[in-house]
Design a protein around this motif. Structure first.
Motif, PDB file in Angstrom:
ATOM      1  N   LEU A 281       5.744  94.925 -14.519  1.00  0.00           N
ATOM      2  CA  LEU A 281       5.086  94.078 -15.507  1.00  0.00           C
ATOM      3  C   LEU A 281       6.049  93.732 -16.643  1.00  0.00           C
ATOM      4  CD1 LEU A 281       1.706  96.006 -15.628  1.00  0.00           C
ATOM      5  CD2 LEU A 281       2.231  93.932 -14.319  1.00  0.00           C
ATOM      6  N   GLY A 282       6.199  92.466 -16.916  1.00  0.00           N
ATOM      7  CA  GLY A 282       7.087  92.020 -17.987  1.00  0.00           C
ATOM      8  C   GLY A 282       8.497  91.736 -17.540  1.00  0.00           C
ATOM      9  N   ALA A 283       8.858  92.126 -16.303  1.00  0.00           N
ATOM     10  CA  ALA A 283      10.228  91.910 -15.840  1.00  0.00           C
ATOM     11  C   ALA A 283      10.546  90.422 -15.728  1.00  0.00           C
ATOM     12  CB  ALA A 283      10.443  92.609 -14.505  1.00  0.00           C
ATOM     13  N   GLY A 284       9.556  89.631 -15.289  1.00  0.00           N
ATOM     14  CA  GLY A 284       9.782  88.195 -15.175  1.00  0.00           C
ATOM     15  C   GLY A 284      10.003  87.526 -16.518  1.00  0.00           C
ATOM     16  N   ASP A 285       9.312  88.001 -17.537  1.00  0.00           N
ATOM     17  CA  ASP A 285       9.502  87.450 -18.882  1.00  0.00           C
ATOM     18  C   ASP A 285      10.890  87.785 -19.407  1.00  0.00           C
ATOM     19  OD1 ASP A 285       6.813  86.791 -18.567  1.00  0.00           O
ATOM     20  OD2 ASP A 285       6.141  88.611 -19.579  1.00  0.00           O
ATOM     21  N   ALA A 286      11.345  88.992 -19.108  1.00  0.00           N
ATOM     22  CA  ALA A 286      12.698  89.387 -19.504  1.00  0.00           C
ATOM     23  C   ALA A 286      13.733  88.587 -18.730  1.00  0.00           C
ATOM     24  CB  ALA A 286      12.892  90.876 -19.256  1.00  0.00           C
ATOM     25  N   PHE A 287      13.467  88.359 -17.445  1.00  0.00           N
ATOM     26  CA  PHE A 287      14.346  87.522 -16.630  1.00  0.00           C
ATOM     27  C   PHE A 287      14.506  86.156 -17.284  1.00  0.00           C
ATOM     28  CE2 PHE A 287      15.113  84.289 -13.489  1.00  0.00           C
ATOM     29  CZ  PHE A 287      15.981  84.853 -12.556  1.00  0.00           C
ATOM     30  N   MET A 288      13.384  85.555 -17.673  1.00  0.00           N
ATOM     31  CA  MET A 288      13.430  84.236 -18.301  1.00  0.00           C
ATOM     32  C   MET A 288      14.228  84.269 -19.598  1.00  0.00           C
ATOM     33  SD  MET A 288      12.514  81.016 -18.248  1.00  0.00           S
ATOM     34  CE  MET A 288      10.982  80.628 -17.383  1.00  0.00           C
ATOM     35  N   ALA A 289      14.014  85.292 -20.408  1.00  0.00           N
ATOM     36  CA  ALA A 289      14.755  85.398 -21.675  1.00  0.00           C
ATOM     37  C   ALA A 289      16.252  85.490 -21.415  1.00  0.00           C
ATOM     38  CB  ALA A 289      14.266  86.615 -22.456  1.00  0.00           C
ATOM     39  N   GLY A 290      16.638  86.307 -20.429  1.00  0.00           N
ATOM     40  CA  GLY A 290      18.055  86.446 -20.112  1.00  0.00           C
ATOM     41  C   GLY A 290      18.644  85.151 -19.590  1.00  0.00           C
ATOM     42  N   PHE A 291      17.918  84.466 -18.696  1.00  0.00           N
ATOM     43  CA  PHE A 291      18.425  83.202 -18.158  1.00  0.00           C
ATOM     44  C   PHE A 291      18.615  82.187 -19.274  1.00  0.00           C
ATOM     45  CE2 PHE A 291      18.655  79.274 -15.846  1.00  0.00           C
ATOM     46  CZ  PHE A 291      19.280  79.620 -14.643  1.00  0.00           C
ATOM     47  N   LEU A 292      17.630  82.110 -20.176  1.00  0.00           N
ATOM     48  CA  LEU A 292      17.715  81.132 -21.255  1.00  0.00           C
ATOM     49  C   LEU A 292      18.812  81.464 -22.248  1.00  0.00           C
ATOM     50  CD1 LEU A 292      13.936  80.402 -21.931  1.00  0.00           C
ATOM     51  CD2 LEU A 292      15.580  79.059 -20.609  1.00  0.00           C
ATOM     52  N   ARG A 293      19.127  82.754 -22.409  1.00  0.00           N
ATOM     53  CA  ARG A 293      20.248  83.122 -23.295  1.00  0.00           C
ATOM     54  C   ARG A 293      21.535  82.477 -22.816  1.00  0.00           C
ATOM     55  NH1 ARG A 293      24.324  83.763 -25.686  1.00  0.00           N
ATOM     56  NH2 ARG A 293      24.878  85.421 -27.156  1.00  0.00           N
ATOM     57  N   GLY A 294      21.694  82.382 -21.505  1.00  0.00           N
ATOM     58  CA  GLY A 294      22.870  81.701 -20.978  1.00  0.00           C
ATOM     59  C   GLY A 294      22.706  80.205 -20.909  1.00  0.00           C
ATOM     60  N   TRP A 295      21.569  79.744 -20.372  1.00  0.00           N
ATOM     61  CA  TRP A 295      21.381  78.315 -20.104  1.00  0.00           C
ATOM     62  C   TRP A 295      21.376  77.489 -21.373  1.00  0.00           C
ATOM     63  CZ3 TRP A 295      16.955  74.787 -20.093  1.00  0.00           C
ATOM     64  CH2 TRP A 295      17.137  73.664 -19.276  1.00  0.00           C
ATOM     65  N   LEU A 296      20.718  77.977 -22.410  1.00  0.00           N
ATOM     66  CA  LEU A 296      20.659  77.224 -23.664  1.00  0.00           C
ATOM     67  C   LEU A 296      21.957  77.293 -24.453  1.00  0.00           C
ATOM     68  CD1 LEU A 296      17.018  78.028 -24.844  1.00  0.00           C
ATOM     69  CD2 LEU A 296      17.870  75.928 -23.758  1.00  0.00           C
ATOM     70  N   ARG A 297      22.858  78.175 -24.050  1.00  0.00           N
ATOM     71  CA  ARG A 297      24.180  78.242 -24.672  1.00  0.00           C
ATOM     72  C   ARG A 297      25.259  77.603 -23.795  1.00  0.00           C
ATOM     73  NH1 ARG A 297      24.511  82.298 -28.768  1.00  0.00           N
ATOM     74  NH2 ARG A 297      22.598  82.097 -29.987  1.00  0.00           N
ATOM     75  N   GLY A 298      24.834  76.920 -22.725  1.00  0.00           N
ATOM     76  CA  GLY A 298      25.790  76.199 -21.894  1.00  0.00           C
ATOM     77  C   GLY A 298      26.627  77.059 -20.971  1.00  0.00           C
ATOM     78  N   GLU A 299      26.158  78.254 -20.639  1.00  0.00           N
ATOM     79  CA  GLU A 299      26.907  79.131 -19.741  1.00  0.00           C
ATOM     80  C   GLU A 299      26.761  78.649 -18.288  1.00  0.00           C
ATOM     81  OE1 GLU A 299      28.791  81.547 -20.616  1.00  0.00           O
ATOM     82  OE2 GLU A 299      28.119  82.290 -22.569  1.00  0.00           O
ATOM     83  N   PRO A 300      27.715  79.006 -17.421  1.00  0.00           N
ATOM     84  CA  PRO A 300      27.580  78.670 -16.004  1.00  0.00           C
ATOM     85  C   PRO A 300      26.309  79.279 -15.420  1.00  0.00           C
ATOM     86  CG  PRO A 300      29.800  79.449 -16.500  1.00  0.00           C
ATOM     87  CD  PRO A 300      28.969  79.710 -17.725  1.00  0.00           C
ATOM     88  N   ILE A 301      25.759  78.643 -14.402  1.00  0.00           N
ATOM     89  CA  ILE A 301      24.522  79.137 -13.793  1.00  0.00           C
ATOM     90  C   ILE A 301      24.691  80.564 -13.296  1.00  0.00           C
ATOM     91  CG2 ILE A 301      22.917  78.811 -11.863  1.00  0.00           C
ATOM     92  CD1 ILE A 301      23.316  75.801 -12.181  1.00  0.00           C
ATOM     93  N   GLU A 302      25.875  80.881 -12.766  1.00  0.00           N
ATOM     94  CA  GLU A 302      26.110  82.238 -12.284  1.00  0.00           C
ATOM     95  C   GLU A 302      25.940  83.266 -13.407  1.00  0.00           C
ATOM     96  OE1 GLU A 302      28.368  79.398  -9.663  1.00  0.00           O
ATOM     97  OE2 GLU A 302      28.011  79.624 -11.827  1.00  0.00           O
TER      98      GLU A 302
END
Length: 643
Positions: A281-302
Motif C-alpha cells: 500500500l502506497g508503493a505506487g504513489d511513491a513510484f510516481m513521486a520518484g518518477f516525477l522527480r526525474g521526469w519534471l527535472r528533464g532526466e533520462p527515462i532510465e
C-alpha cells in the motif's frame, strides 16, 4: 514545455484528488476484525504523491477538499509541515474528511475499508478549480478515482484543460479502485481489477489531454479495455502520444515513449530492487513521486525509472504510505549502495536517515523555559514549610504564561514540563506554537529508572506525538561497569521505544556530578551513545566555557549523525552571569541551538509565590524578565558569532 519555463513557475507539480486519513492496523498478520490499535497517517493517492515529491525536492501543491473537522485540520497541518502548497485545499463545512482503514494480513493481502460516502474530497467541483493556481505549476497530476463521479470528473477535466492552456503537462495516474466505482463489495477495498466497459470509456476520454500515463498492468488493462497487456497498450497509444509507464511490482517497470513493441521487454526497462514485500500500500504513489522527480527535472527515462523503482522498494518495506516515502537524501543513500538487507526495514542506517531527514519543522534556534522539575519543587515546598504541594501545578501554568509573554507566537521557543505537576501546562501548550518536551526519567535515579518503574514504551503510548521525550541520565566514563551497562540498557530501550511510538528524543547527559570533566569528557560520552546505537534527535548538555569542548562534541555528532537537530544547554541552577559567559563559548558551535534552563528563571519567583509574598502577575513578570535576559543574551552572542 521547456525546463526554463517550468523552473520559472512557483510550483513544479499540483496533484488533484483524494485526500483523507489512513488508520493503519498496528498488528501485523491478523484480520482487520482482530486489530486492537491503529496508527493515524495522512493518505489518499495524489496526496501521498504530493508529499513524496516534496520530500524529493519538488515544489508541490494539492487541490482537494477536506472536512472542516479535526481530521481535515490534521491533513492541512501535515501538508504544511511537508512543504506542500495548500492554497487549493478547501475546507468543506458540510462533509467529513475521507477515512480509510487498512491492514497488513500477509505479503499478498492488504484489507481496506474506504469510508467515502459523501466525503469531502469527492465533493470537489468545477467551481473549486482556480485556473491561475493550476497555471502556477509546470504539471498537473490527475487520477482515475476522480473520474468516477460527475462533479469530480468535471473538476479534473477543467484543471487538465487549464494546465494545457498554460503550456503545462498532464500526468494521469490510472489509480483504479473498483470499489470506488461501485464495482466491488464495500469489504473488498483491496480488489484491483473488475472489467467494465463503462469505466474504460470514462478513463479513455482523458487520454488526449495527457503527457504521461502511469499504471500497473491491471490498470493498463482497464484503461485499454482488455486483459492482454500489449493490446491494451496499443489501444492507449492510438489515443495519445503520452509517455506510457507500466508498473510491474518486483520486476520494476517498463516505459514506452513511442510505438508499442512486440514484447513488454522491448520498452525501456527499469529493473526492480530485491526487497522483501512488507506492505504494498502506497508503493505506487511513491513510484510516481520518484518518477516525477526525474521526469519534471528533464532526466533520462532510465533515470526516472530508477528513482521510481527505488522509491517503491523503500515504501513496500515499511508501515504506512505517506510517512514511508523517502527524502531525496535517503533516496541517494539507497541508490549509493547495493548491499542492503533483503528485509530493508532491518537496516538501522537507512531507517535513521529516513527518520532524521523527514522531521518537521526545523529549529535554527531554540530557547526553552524548563519547568519539568519535580523533586526540586518537592524540596522547595518542604524547605518553605508551607505544605502546599497542590499549588505547584498552578505555578507551572504561570510559567507557561511567562513563556507566552516573551515568545508571543514566534517560532523557536519551547516549554519543558512534566506530567505530574505540569500536566495542565502541557495541556494548555497543545494549542500553542511552541516546541514541547517532557521528562520520562524518575528524578535522581542512577541507574536510570523511568517514571513509575514502567517500561518506556508503556509510558509513551499515552503521550501526544508532538511531545519530545526528555531523558536525564547521570553518566560518567569512570562509573563502574555494572552501572554503565544498566544505564546503557535503559537508554537503548528508550531510544527503540521512541522510534516505535514516533516520538523525538532529547537525551540530557550530566557528567560533572559524579567525576571530573575535561575538554573531551562530554564528547566521549556522546560517542559512546552513538556506538551503542542511540541517535537522539536532540542533546541537552552541560555548559562549558572552553570552545574546544564544543568543537569536540560537534565533531562526534557530525561523524555519526549529520542530521541531528542540535544541542541545547542545560542550566544546573547557575547564575545568569555564569550562563551568559557559557553562551559565548557555546555559540561558536552551529550545532548549539540555544538552551533549556529552569531554576535560574523560576527558583526565586517560585519561592516568593509559594510563600504568598507575590501574586500571580508578579510571578509571571519575574519569570518573563529572567527568561528575557537569557534569550537576549543568547541571541546577542549568536549574532556576534555570525558577523
Amino acid at each position: 514545455m521547456s525546463e526554463t519555463v517550468a523552473a520559472a513557475r512557483p510550483l513544479d507539480l499540483i496533484a488533484l484528488g483524494r485526500s483523507g486519513v489512513d488508520l493503519y492496523g498496528e498488528q501485523i498478520g491478523g484480520r482487520l476484525e482482530d486489530m486492537g490499535s491503529f496508527a493515524k497517517y495522512i493518505g489518499g493517492s495524489p496526496t501521498n504523491t504530493a508529499i513524496g515529491a516534496a520530500r524529493l525536492g519538488l515544489r508541490t501543491g494539492l487541490i482537494t477538499r477536506v472536512g472542516a473537522d479535526h481530521m481535515g485540520r490534521f491533513i492541512r497541518e501535515e501538508l504544511e509541515r511537508e512543504g506542500v502548497d495548500v492554497a487549493g485545499v478547501i475546507s468543506d463545512p458540510d462533509r467529513l474528511t475521507a477515512l480509510v482503514i487498512l491492514g497488513i494480513r500477509d505479503p499478498d493481502s492488504f484489507p481496506l475499508i474506504f469510508y467515502r460516502e459523501n466525503c469531502a474530497d469527492m465533493a470537489l467541483c468545477e467551481a473549486d478549480i482556480d485556473p491561475e493556481f493550476v497555471a502556477s505549476a509546470g504539471a498537473l497530476l490527475i487520477n482515475g478515482t476522480h473520474l468516477s463521479r460527475p462533479n469530480v470528473r468535471a473538476a479534473s477535466l477543467k484543471a487538465a484543460r487549464a494546465i494545457n492552456a498554460a503550456g503545462g503537462q498532464v500526468i494521469f495516474d490510472i489509480d483504479y479502485r473498483p470499489v470506488l466505482w461501485g464495482l466491488a463489495q464495500k469489504d473488498n477495498g483491496e480488489d484491483r481489477f473488475v472489467a467494465s466497459a463503462i469505466v474504460t470509456n470514462k478513463l479513455q476520454s482523458v487520454l488526449p489531454l495527457c503527457d504521461l500515463i502511469v499504471g500497473t498492468e491491471e490498470e493498463i488493462h482497464i484503461l485499454g479495455g482488455t486483459t492482454d497487456t500489449l493490446a491494451a497498450l496499443r489501444t492507449i497509444r492510438a489515443a495519445t502520444d503520452a509517455l506510457l509507464v507500466c508498473k510491474r511490482g518486483a520486476d520494476g517497470c517498463v516505459a514506452f515513449p513511442r510505438a508499442i513493441p512486440d514484447s513488454l521487454d522491448g520498452g525501456i526497462v527499469g529493473q526492480g530492487f530485491p526487497i522483501e514485500v512488507f506492505n504494498v500500500l502506497g508503493a505506487g504513489d511513491a513510484f510516481m513521486a520518484g518518477f516525477l522527480r526525474g521526469w519534471l527535472r528533464g532526466e533520462p527515462i532510465e533515470t526516472c525509472c530508477t528513482y521510481a523503482n527505488a522509491c517503491g522498494a523503500i515504501v513496500v518495506s515499511r508501515h504506512g504510505c505517506a510517512p514511508a516515502e523517502p527524502s531525496w537524501k535517503e533516496l541517494q543513500a539507497f541508490l549509493g549502495r547495493d548491499d542492503w538487507p533483503h528485509r530493508l526495514r532491518d537496516s538501522a542506517a537507512l531507517e535513521q536517515t529516513h527518520w532524521s531527514t523527514n522531521r518537521h519543522p526545523d529549529y535554527p534556534d531554540l530557547t526553552v523555559l524548563a519547568i519539568d522539575h519535580r523533586s526540586q519543587f518537592d524540596d522547595l515546598v518542604v524547605t518553605l514549610g508551607t505544605g502546599n504541594f497542590d499549588r505547584v501545578p498552578r505555578f507551572k501554568e504561570l510559567a507557561l504564561r511567562a513563556l507566552e509573554r516573551v515568545a508571543r507566537d514566534n517560532h523557536g521557543y519551547g516549554l519543558l514540563a512534566d506530567g505530574r505537576y505540569g500536566a495542565r501546562a502541557l495541556e494548555a501548550a497543545a494549542e500553542m506554537p511552541y516546541w514541547v518536551g517532557r521528562p520520562i526519567e524518575q528524578p535522581g535515579s542512577r541507574p536510570l529508572v523511568f517514571e513509575g518503574g514502567l517500561e518506556a514504551a508503556t509510558i509513551l503510548a499515552d503521550w501526544p506525538l508532538d511531545h519530545v521525550v526528555k531523558c536525564l541520565v547521570f553518566y560518567h566514563p569512570d562509573d563502574d561497569r555494572a552501572l554503565r551497562e544498566a544505564q546503557d540498557r535503559q537508554i537503548l530501550r528508550l531510544f527503540e521505544a521512541c522510534r516505535q511510538t514516533r516520538h523525538e528524543l532529547l537525551l540530557e547527559v550530566i557528567a560533572s556530578k559524579h567525576g571530573p570533566v575535561t575538554t573531551d569528557t562530554v564528547a566521549g560520552l556522546v560517542e559512546h551513545f552513538y556506538e551503542l546505537g542511540v541517535y537522539p534527535d536532540w542533546w541537552k548538555l552541560e555548559p562549558a566555557v572552553e570552545p574546544a569542548a564544543w568543537a569536540a562534541v560537534e565533531a562526534v555528532i557530525g561523524k555519526h549523525d549529520p542530521h541531528c537537530r542540535g544541542i541545547v544547554l542545560l542550566g544546573l541552577a547557575a547564575t545568569q552571569d555564569a550562563l551568559l559567559t557559557s553562551f559565548a563559548a557555546a555559540a561558536t558551535s552551529p550545532l548549539v541551538k540555544g538552551f533549556a534552563v529552569g531554576r535560574t528563571i523560576w527558583a526565586e519567583p517560585a519561592a516568593n509565590w509559594l510563600e504568598g509574598t507575590i501574586d500571580d502577575e508578579d510571578a509571571v513578570e519575574a519569570m518573563a524578565a529572567n527568561f528575557s535576559v537569557l534569550v537576549d543574551g543568547w541571541r546577542a552572542v549568536r549574532e556576534r558569532q555570525a558577523v
